[in-house]
Design an enzyme around this catalytic site. Structure first.
Site: not given
Length: 269
Positions: A224-225, A260, A13, A197
């Site tokens: 979310g991850d 991050g 990323d 979620t």
């Protein structure tokens, strides 16, 4: 906790902070450039490992991904299934984060696209030996379908997070237990097995709802991850729905407190 196998993506990323996210055709000034580990597969694998599960990650990186694999291994993810694709760059994501912690993301698949059906079949033992198989949609769909099929044949529970968003094929919907989606995605489905979620409001799974605890918001990229990985970890250990959902909500909230997706940085090339 039990064993979670993740078949999915690894991305590097490239992250900058902006005062506000740009509109269409607009240029805004970025502040700094971070090189952070990402990719939904790796993000969720690390979250599962942090939650206490024995976690195996199966994916593909380029020659520029050796430090990434080493960092994940150091943090408790079994990366024996993370193989290098010659002459191909690791997947990348370009991320802008505003001062409220909201973000925009552009994903470049890179080596993730090398995860073919044949490559998935190389990891059949890892898939069928797990308690939970955790899948997303940042690798080619045929590979995801084959991984789910192997899990079903082996009696392994499949947790699917269809992100980047795509209405999952019927055969994936049939095996996902649960299907982890946000409320906008859930509105496009009629899936009774959806775990939804709700951002700062927490999450719901069927009739069960769990509110999110209060916490600082630095960056929502990994929320979310982290939720999906922690949910898979809890289910791998036989947790009931209420316990698993509570742990997942707590993990998603905690992830908003760091920059991050994973909370650590990669060295500059």
């Amino acid at each position: 906790m039990g064993t979670v196998c993740v078949v999915g993506s690894l991305n590097i990323d490239l992250v900058t902070t902006v005062a506000r996210l740009p509109g269409a055709g607009e240029t805004v000034r970025g502040e700094g450039l971070g090189r952070l580990p990402g990719g939904k597969g790796a993000n969720q694998a690390l979250a599962a490992a942090r939650a206490g599960a024995t976690t195996l990650l199966c994916g593909r990186i380029g020659a520029d991904g050796a430090a990434y694999r080493a960092g994940l291994t150091k943090r408790g993810v079994d990366c024996a299934g993370v193989l290098t694709v010659p002459d191909t760059a690791t997947g990348h994501a370009l991320i802008a984060v505003d001062r409220r912690g909201e973000n925009t993301i552009v994903v470049i698949p890179g080596a993730n696209d090398a995860m073919t059906v044949a490559e998935v079949e190389r990891h059949a033992d890892a898939i069928t030996g797990a308690a939970v198989l955790l899948l997303q949609l940042e690798i080619p769909l045929p590979a995801v379908l084959r991984a789910a099929e192997l899990a079903q044949e082996g009696g392994v529970r499949v947790l699917l997070n269809p992100s980047p968003w795509l209405v999952p094929p019927a055969e994936l919907l049939a095996v996902a237990d649960p299907l982890v989606v946000n409320e906008h995605e859930a509105a496009q489905l009629s899936a009774p097995n959806a775990c939804v979620t709700l951002g700062e409001r927490g999450a719901r799974w069927g009739e069960l709802a769990v509110p999110a605890p209060a916490g600082p918001v630095v960056d929502t990229t990994g929320a979310g991850d982290s939720f999906a990985g922690a949910l898979a970890a809890a289910l791998s250990g036989g947790a009931d729905r209420a316990t698993a959902l509570s742990l997942a909500v707590a993990a998603g909230t905690a992830a908003c407190g760091w920059a991050g997706a994973q909370g650590w940085s990669l060295p500059a090339n």
